[in-house]
Design a protein around this motif. Structure first.
Motif, PDB file in Angstrom:
ATOM      1  N   GLU A  55     -14.730  -1.476   2.375  1.00  0.00           N
ATOM      2  CA  GLU A  55     -14.048  -0.495   2.545  1.00  0.00           C
ATOM      3  C   GLU A  55     -12.841  -0.748   3.101  1.00  0.00           C
ATOM      4  O   GLU A  55     -11.769   0.146   3.038  1.00  0.00           O
ATOM      5  CB  GLU A  55     -14.798   0.346   3.706  1.00  0.00           C
ATOM      6  N   LEU A  56     -12.159  -2.166   3.595  1.00  0.00           N
ATOM      7  CA  LEU A  56     -11.174  -2.024   4.169  1.00  0.00           C
ATOM      8  C   LEU A  56      -9.767  -2.135   2.821  1.00  0.00           C
ATOM      9  O   LEU A  56      -8.636  -1.760   2.899  1.00  0.00           O
ATOM     10  CB  LEU A  56     -10.468  -3.865   4.712  1.00  0.00           C
ATOM     11  N   LEU A  84      -4.533  10.058  -1.458  1.00  0.00           N
ATOM     12  CA  LEU A  84      -4.970  10.709  -0.466  1.00  0.00           C
ATOM     13  C   LEU A  84      -4.527  11.967   0.298  1.00  0.00           C
ATOM     14  O   LEU A  84      -4.786  12.707   1.254  1.00  0.00           O
ATOM     15  CB  LEU A  84      -3.241   9.962   0.419  1.00  0.00           C
ATOM     16  N   ASP A  90     -10.996  -0.497  -0.612  1.00  0.00           N
ATOM     17  CA  ASP A  90     -10.178   0.858  -0.368  1.00  0.00           C
ATOM     18  C   ASP A  90      -9.559   1.789   0.617  1.00  0.00           C
ATOM     19  O   ASP A  90      -8.905   2.559  -0.102  1.00  0.00           O
ATOM     20  CB  ASP A  90     -12.034   1.834  -0.017  1.00  0.00           C
ATOM     21  N   SER A  91      -9.367   1.711   1.868  1.00  0.00           N
ATOM     22  CA  SER A  91      -8.012   2.075   2.945  1.00  0.00           C
ATOM     23  C   SER A  91      -7.253   1.798   2.267  1.00  0.00           C
ATOM     24  O   SER A  91      -5.815   2.232   2.411  1.00  0.00           O
ATOM     25  CB  SER A  91      -8.544   1.801   4.183  1.00  0.00           C
ATOM     26  N   ALA A  92      -6.893   0.670   1.645  1.00  0.00           N
ATOM     27  CA  ALA A  92      -5.138  -0.153   1.034  1.00  0.00           C
ATOM     28  C   ALA A  92      -5.420   0.453  -0.460  1.00  0.00           C
ATOM     29  O   ALA A  92      -4.397   0.276  -1.115  1.00  0.00           O
ATOM     30  CB  ALA A  92      -5.633  -1.607   1.207  1.00  0.00           C
ATOM     31  N   SER A 124       1.007  -0.931   0.213  1.00  0.00           N
ATOM     32  CA  SER A 124      -0.003  -0.042  -0.055  1.00  0.00           C
ATOM     33  C   SER A 124       1.295   0.815   0.299  1.00  0.00           C
ATOM     34  O   SER A 124       2.057   1.021   0.585  1.00  0.00           O
ATOM     35  CB  SER A 124      -1.338  -0.362   1.303  1.00  0.00           C
TER      36      SER A 124
END
Length: 219
Positions: A184-185, A134, A187-189, A17
């Motif tokens: 969503e996990l 980000l 997505d966060s990565a 990531s």
């Protein structure tokens, strides 16, 4: 696994990531452009990556006088310290002209470098299309892209080679299961659309570009 426990992280799964690349093709980026080396370390194998390609970027402030890579001589250029695919491609390929000698400034992350440019503390930063996700919406308007690399496969979830194959397959299946249970996990990565990854098919470009793992430089 606790993120503060490096032994657990190393023995389980390494994520590529942002801003780190997959460890399967990780190398070190010295602090001088003339001393770059790339060494393929086949300790990790990519399992899954996002379907979207990654594009390397060199960014400057919106009102910066810098218009191209040729203008970076004598100016500060931020990049994430450690191993980074985008940085290696830019420094070894795009900036290989010895006439262009930027003042390299390693940062902890891509975002730190971008922040430094926004605050006027740095002249330019190497980032990529993944890392820019980000940046809070609207702030990217303070930046201007002066260079883009060719698109390449992005970072990948990878497993250490010493992990038994059946365990690696279970981890791979668990990650794929997240697509339906906890998207969503992913997505966060920054990997919302994970797909199969293959070292030779997806990342051989880096081995080819950087001498098939042979380094003749010293930091």
């Amino acid at each position: 696994t606790s993120p503060g426990n490096p032994s657990c992280a190393q023995n389980l799964i390494t994520t590529g990531s942002v801003p780190r690349p997959i460890q399967a093709i990780a190398g070190t980026i010295p602090t001088r452009c003339a001393c770059l080396g790339w060494k393929v370390r086949p300790r990790y194998l990519p399992m899954l990556r996002d379907a979207a390609p990654m594009t390397g970027l060199v960014l400057v402030g919106k009102n910066s006088p810098v218009q191209s890579l040729n203008d970076l001589g004598g100016r500060t250029l931020a990049f994430p310290s450690g191993s980074d695919m985008t940085t290696t491609m830019v420094l070894t390929q795009s900036l290989k002209d010895p006439k262009i000698q930027p003042l390299l400034r390693p940062q902890r992350t891509h975002v730190n470098g971008v922040r430094g440019v926004m605050l006027g503390k740095l002249d330019a930063v190497i980032s990529n299309s993944y890392s820019m996700k980000l940046i809070p919406p609207g702030l990217e308007q303070q930046l201007r892209v002066i260079y883009r690399t060719i698109p390449t496969p992005g970072p990948a979830f990878a497993s250490a080679q010493h992990i038994p194959a059946e365990d690696a397959l279970r981890m791979k299946a668990a990650l794929l299961h997240l697509k339906t249970t906890h998207p969503e996990l992913l997505d966060s990565a920054l990997m919302p659309n994970i797909t199969e990854a293959d070292l030779e098919r997806d990342y051989s470009i880096f081995s080819t570009l950087y001498g098939n793992g042979t380094s003749h430089a010293t930091p």
